[in-house]
Design a protein around this motif. Structure first.
Motif, PDB file in Angstrom:
ATOM      1  N   ASN A  44      -5.445  21.458  -0.933  1.00 53.81           N
ATOM      2  CA  ASN A  44      -5.645  20.022  -1.117  1.00 53.81           C
ATOM      3  C   ASN A  44      -7.042  19.547  -0.746  1.00 53.81           C
ATOM      4  OD1 ASN A  44      -3.078  19.815  -2.063  1.00 53.81           O
ATOM      5  ND2 ASN A  44      -2.233  18.799  -0.270  1.00 53.81           N
ATOM      6  N   VAL A  45      -7.882  20.408  -0.185  1.00 51.12           N
ATOM      7  CA  VAL A  45      -9.260  19.990   0.091  1.00 51.12           C
ATOM      8  C   VAL A  45     -10.183  20.347  -1.069  1.00 51.12           C
ATOM      9  CG1 VAL A  45      -8.938  20.224   2.584  1.00 51.12           C
ATOM     10  CG2 VAL A  45      -9.979  22.108   1.298  1.00 51.12           C
ATOM     11  N   ARG A  46      -9.645  20.891  -2.135  1.00 49.81           N
ATOM     12  CA  ARG A  46     -10.485  21.313  -3.253  1.00 49.81           C
ATOM     13  C   ARG A  46     -11.239  20.136  -3.862  1.00 49.81           C
ATOM     14  NH1 ARG A  46     -11.420  25.462  -6.602  1.00 49.81           N
ATOM     15  NH2 ARG A  46     -12.084  24.973  -8.717  1.00 49.81           N
ATOM     16  N   SER A 244      18.011  26.883   2.025  1.00 55.62           N
ATOM     17  CA  SER A 244      19.370  27.280   2.415  1.00 55.62           C
ATOM     18  C   SER A 244      20.043  26.283   3.349  1.00 55.62           C
ATOM     19  CB  SER A 244      19.337  28.667   3.077  1.00 55.62           C
ATOM     20  OG  SER A 244      18.466  28.654   4.207  1.00 55.62           O
ATOM     21  N   LEU A 245      19.257  25.535   4.106  1.00 56.04           N
ATOM     22  CA  LEU A 245      19.812  24.544   5.023  1.00 56.04           C
ATOM     23  C   LEU A 245      19.681  23.120   4.490  1.00 56.04           C
ATOM     24  CD1 LEU A 245      18.339  25.973   8.365  1.00 56.04           C
ATOM     25  CD2 LEU A 245      20.586  26.425   7.355  1.00 56.04           C
ATOM     26  N   GLY A 246      19.135  22.993   3.288  1.00 56.01           N
ATOM     27  CA  GLY A 246      18.865  21.681   2.717  1.00 56.01           C
ATOM     28  C   GLY A 246      17.373  21.486   2.519  1.00 56.01           C
ATOM     29  N   ARG A 247      17.012  20.450   1.759  1.00 60.52           N
ATOM     30  CA  ARG A 247      15.608  20.182   1.454  1.00 60.52           C
ATOM     31  C   ARG A 247      15.000  19.199   2.451  1.00 60.52           C
ATOM     32  NH1 ARG A 247      13.826  21.818  -3.637  1.00 60.52           N
ATOM     33  NH2 ARG A 247      15.466  22.536  -5.037  1.00 60.52           N
ATOM     34  N   LEU A 248      13.830  19.539   2.948  1.00 61.05           N
ATOM     35  CA  LEU A 248      13.052  18.593   3.729  1.00 61.05           C
ATOM     36  C   LEU A 248      12.436  17.562   2.787  1.00 61.05           C
ATOM     37  CD1 LEU A 248      11.289  21.172   6.068  1.00 61.05           C
ATOM     38  CD2 LEU A 248      12.906  19.405   6.816  1.00 61.05           C
ATOM     39  N   ALA A 249      12.194  16.369   3.292  1.00 63.89           N
ATOM     40  CA  ALA A 249      11.636  15.292   2.471  1.00 63.89           C
ATOM     41  C   ALA A 249      10.112  15.261   2.591  1.00 63.89           C
ATOM     42  CB  ALA A 249      12.224  13.945   2.891  1.00 63.89           C
ATOM     43  N   TYR A 250       9.459  14.992   1.477  1.00 62.92           N
ATOM     44  CA  TYR A 250       8.006  14.866   1.422  1.00 62.92           C
ATOM     45  C   TYR A 250       7.656  13.652   0.560  1.00 62.92           C
ATOM     46  CZ  TYR A 250       8.225  19.842   2.714  1.00 62.92           C
ATOM     47  OH  TYR A 250       8.506  21.035   3.319  1.00 62.92           O
ATOM     48  N   ARG A 251       6.433  13.181   0.698  1.00 62.22           N
ATOM     49  CA  ARG A 251       5.876  12.229  -0.250  1.00 62.22           C
ATOM     50  C   ARG A 251       4.802  12.957  -1.044  1.00 62.22           C
ATOM     51  NH1 ARG A 251       8.066   7.998  -2.107  1.00 62.22           N
ATOM     52  NH2 ARG A 251       6.162   6.729  -2.161  1.00 62.22           N
ATOM     53  N   SER A 252       4.682  12.603  -2.307  1.00 61.69           N
ATOM     54  CA  SER A 252       3.689  13.216  -3.163  1.00 61.69           C
ATOM     55  C   SER A 252       2.720  12.149  -3.664  1.00 61.69           C
ATOM     56  CB  SER A 252       4.364  13.933  -4.335  1.00 61.69           C
ATOM     57  OG  SER A 252       3.443  14.731  -5.044  1.00 61.69           O
ATOM     58  N   LEU A 253       1.739  12.581  -4.458  1.00 53.39           N
ATOM     59  CA  LEU A 253       0.712  11.679  -4.967  1.00 53.39           C
ATOM     60  C   LEU A 253       0.420  12.003  -6.430  1.00 53.39           C
ATOM     61  CD1 LEU A 253      -1.859  11.864  -1.999  1.00 53.39           C
ATOM     62  CD2 LEU A 253      -0.335   9.949  -2.498  1.00 53.39           C
ATOM     63  N   ARG A 254      -0.006  10.970  -7.145  1.00 55.38           N
ATOM     64  CA  ARG A 254      -0.480  11.131  -8.516  1.00 55.38           C
ATOM     65  C   ARG A 254      -1.852  10.485  -8.621  1.00 55.38           C
ATOM     66  NH1 ARG A 254      -0.120   7.786 -12.995  1.00 55.38           N
ATOM     67  NH2 ARG A 254       1.253   6.321 -11.906  1.00 55.38           N
ATOM     68  N   LYS A 308       9.490  15.585  -5.703  1.00 56.62           N
ATOM     69  CA  LYS A 308      10.595  16.325  -6.295  1.00 56.62           C
ATOM     70  C   LYS A 308      10.053  17.674  -6.737  1.00 56.62           C
ATOM     71  CE  LYS A 308       9.949  14.100 -10.823  1.00 56.62           C
ATOM     72  NZ  LYS A 308      10.592  13.277 -11.868  1.00 56.62           N
ATOM     73  N   PRO A 309      10.918  18.660  -6.947  1.00 56.25           N
ATOM     74  CA  PRO A 309      10.435  19.989  -7.339  1.00 56.25           C
ATOM     75  C   PRO A 309       9.514  19.917  -8.555  1.00 56.25           C
ATOM     76  CG  PRO A 309      12.761  20.086  -6.788  1.00 56.25           C
ATOM     77  CD  PRO A 309      12.385  18.634  -6.761  1.00 56.25           C
ATOM     78  N   GLY A 310       8.407  20.636  -8.465  1.00 54.64           N
ATOM     79  CA  GLY A 310       7.394  20.618  -9.506  1.00 54.64           C
ATOM     80  C   GLY A 310       6.174  19.810  -9.131  1.00 54.64           C
ATOM     81  N   LEU A 311       6.321  18.918  -8.133  1.00 51.32           N
ATOM     82  CA  LEU A 311       5.199  18.136  -7.631  1.00 51.32           C
ATOM     83  C   LEU A 311       4.632  18.782  -6.378  1.00 51.32           C
ATOM     84  CD1 LEU A 311       6.559  14.483  -7.983  1.00 51.32           C
ATOM     85  CD2 LEU A 311       5.106  15.745  -9.583  1.00 51.32           C
ATOM     86  N   GLU A 312       3.406  18.418  -6.044  1.00 52.63           N
ATOM     87  CA  GLU A 312       2.799  18.912  -4.816  1.00 52.63           C
ATOM     88  C   GLU A 312       3.280  18.071  -3.638  1.00 52.63           C
ATOM     89  OE1 GLU A 312       1.029  21.513  -4.246  1.00 52.63           O
ATOM     90  OE2 GLU A 312       0.789  22.143  -6.324  1.00 52.63           O
ATOM     91  N   PRO A 313       3.738  18.703  -2.559  1.00 50.98           N
ATOM     92  CA  PRO A 313       4.111  17.951  -1.357  1.00 50.98           C
ATOM     93  C   PRO A 313       2.858  17.634  -0.534  1.00 50.98           C
ATOM     94  CG  PRO A 313       4.546  20.276  -1.032  1.00 50.98           C
ATOM     95  CD  PRO A 313       4.003  20.150  -2.438  1.00 50.98           C
ATOM     96  N   TYR A 314       2.684  16.367  -0.172  1.00 52.18           N
ATOM     97  CA  TYR A 314       1.493  15.974   0.584  1.00 52.18           C
ATOM     98  C   TYR A 314       1.828  15.570   2.016  1.00 52.18           C
ATOM     99  CZ  TYR A 314      -1.251  16.022  -3.712  1.00 52.18           C
ATOM    100  OH  TYR A 314      -1.889  16.425  -4.849  1.00 52.18           O
ATOM    101  N   TYR A 315       2.812  14.700   2.166  1.00 53.75           N
ATOM    102  CA  TYR A 315       3.105  14.162   3.497  1.00 53.75           C
ATOM    103  C   TYR A 315       4.546  14.472   3.876  1.00 53.75           C
ATOM    104  CZ  TYR A 315      -0.982  11.333   2.318  1.00 53.75           C
ATOM    105  OH  TYR A 315      -2.224  10.919   1.912  1.00 53.75           O
ATOM    106  N   LEU A 345       2.507  22.442   5.807  1.00 52.39           N
ATOM    107  CA  LEU A 345       3.772  22.616   5.113  1.00 52.39           C
ATOM    108  C   LEU A 345       4.680  23.606   5.834  1.00 52.39           C
ATOM    109  CD1 LEU A 345       2.571  22.731   1.385  1.00 52.39           C
ATOM    110  CD2 LEU A 345       3.442  20.779   2.682  1.00 52.39           C
ATOM    111  N   ALA A 346       4.107  24.668   6.343  1.00 51.86           N
ATOM    112  CA  ALA A 346       4.899  25.666   7.065  1.00 51.86           C
ATOM    113  C   ALA A 346       5.368  25.152   8.421  1.00 51.86           C
ATOM    114  CB  ALA A 346       4.089  26.948   7.250  1.00 51.86           C
ATOM    115  N   GLU A 347       4.604  24.225   9.003  1.00 53.43           N
ATOM    116  CA  GLU A 347       4.983  23.656  10.304  1.00 53.43           C
ATOM    117  C   GLU A 347       5.549  22.245  10.171  1.00 53.43           C
ATOM    118  OE1 GLU A 347       2.039  24.503  13.523  1.00 53.43           O
ATOM    119  OE2 GLU A 347       0.873  25.361  11.868  1.00 53.43           O
TER     120      GLU A 347
END
Length: 369
Positions: A44-46, A244-254, A308-315, A345-347
């Protein structure tokens, strides 16, 4: 005879966290393979040159820190310019300085002295009888109804996709207020942007490492896992475990870019739109990051969207529900042998860039020492 792995480390992701670890591992003589899902490195710093202007592809990134060791580290990788972030808020055509300071209070109320501004702000605040039940109550208790309505509500509701009355109070535990005429958004001691851009800095960090772009590690995990002794994973932790335990929530950007045939469109690198009617949260005029003198300019409009799946997770949405779910995934990660989880994302946490660098450096030091 036991098979010897082709690489010492396989790093999944070429953003800032993965690049820092790869850089340190290579300097320690380790063989590193970088796998990047996107078609290019940098995460995301690209940034990319468009018509002679360096465009921050995934939103504005201003490096700021009070840690001299982190500043010295990035300074060895790239020459940093002297850009100072002084964004402004646009509320229905009215312009206010951010963060809230004497210029803001002068524009709002005609306050000239800090004493006048303090007195007015105190009269605007609505004290709480107990803990704030939501973000709106928290904000009004800190800075009052007028500032909340003009400079907080619209931006925040667009950013998070829900009313402030439904957002948790902890999102804004405090609101920075300055009683000086200082428009520098950050309080940190050091601030700037790489003169040649972040992509060039990442390229330098990954020198000597093998890089494969357009590769999804999770799609062929067993194959790629067999290539290295250790994996450093910087992607979504819930995706790593197959949700496997459910989806974490994120916000994305356009993002929407537009070129203008004028030298200076908005007079500032970042303009926040704090009304609800404007569909985007901010516009970024990229040339100001590098003090460009081109006769044209490029402005990007930033739209928050639900991930949603297919988008980049930002926040990450770090409310109590998601934090509890993340802790369960973190427990699984702690039992995953041969895999190190690193990065936002991993943390599942929001990292400023300096914190991302510091965290990755600390991981590398523990792993490589």
């Amino acid at each position: 005879m036991a098979r010897t792995a082709q690489y010492d480390y396989l790093i999944v992701g070429s953003g800032l966290s993965g690049a820092v670890f790869a850089c340190e591992a290579h300097r320690s003589g380790k063989r590193c393979l970088i796998l990047e899902r996107r078609g290019q490195i940098g995460g995301n710093v690209r940034d990319e040159e468009v018509d002679g202007i360096l465009v921050h592809r995934y939103g504005p990134h201003i490096f700021h820190t009070s840690d001299p060791e982190v500043w010295a580290y990035v300074g060895r990788l790239a020459e940093m310019n002297h850009f100072i972030n002084c964004p402004v808020a646009n509320y229905r055509g009215e312009i206010y300085n951010l963060p809230f300071n004497m210029n803001t209070f002068s524009r709002l109320w005609g306050s000239i002295t800090p004493a006048e501004a303090k007195s007015r702000l105190e009269s605007e605040r609505t004290p709480l009888d107990g803990p704030a039940k939501n973000l709106e109550q928290q904000a009004v208790s800190l800075v009052g109804r007028e500032i909340f309505e003009k400079l907080i509500r619209g931006y925040t509701e667009k950013q998070w996709g829900r009313p402030c009355g439904e957002l948790p109070a902890f999102i804004i535990r405090r609101i920075p207020v300055r009683y000086t005429y200082d428009n520098n958004y950050f309080n940190d001691r050091f601030q700037g942007i790489p003169c040649g851009g972040y992509t060039r800095m990442i390229e330098r960090m990954l020198e000597g490492c093998e890089i494969r772009c357009g590769v999804d590690y999770l799609a062929a995990r067993e194959h790629y896992r067999s290539l290295a002794d250790q994996v450093v994973y910087t992607g979504m932790i819930d995706e790593y475990f197959g949700f496997s335990l459910g989806r974490l929530a994120y916000r994305s950007l356009r993002f929407e870019d537009e070129r203008y045939e004028e030298a200076n469109r908005q007079g500032v690198a970042v303009m926040n739109y704090t009304d609800l009617e404007t569909p985007y949260t901010r516009t970024i005029e990229h040339k100001h990051f590098q003090f460009g003198q081109q006769p044209h300019t490029i402005v990007t409009r930033e739209y928050p969207v639900e991930w949603k799946p297919g988008l980049e997770p930002y926040y990450p949405v770090n409310d109590e529900k998601n934090q509890r779910l993340y802790e369960k995934y973190a427990a699984l990660a702690g039992r995953e042998k041969g895999v190190l989880f690193c990065g936002r994302l991993a943390e599942y946490r929001y990292y400023d860039m300096d914190r991302a660098v510091k965290s990755a450096l600390a991981l590398a030091q523990r792993e490589l020492s």
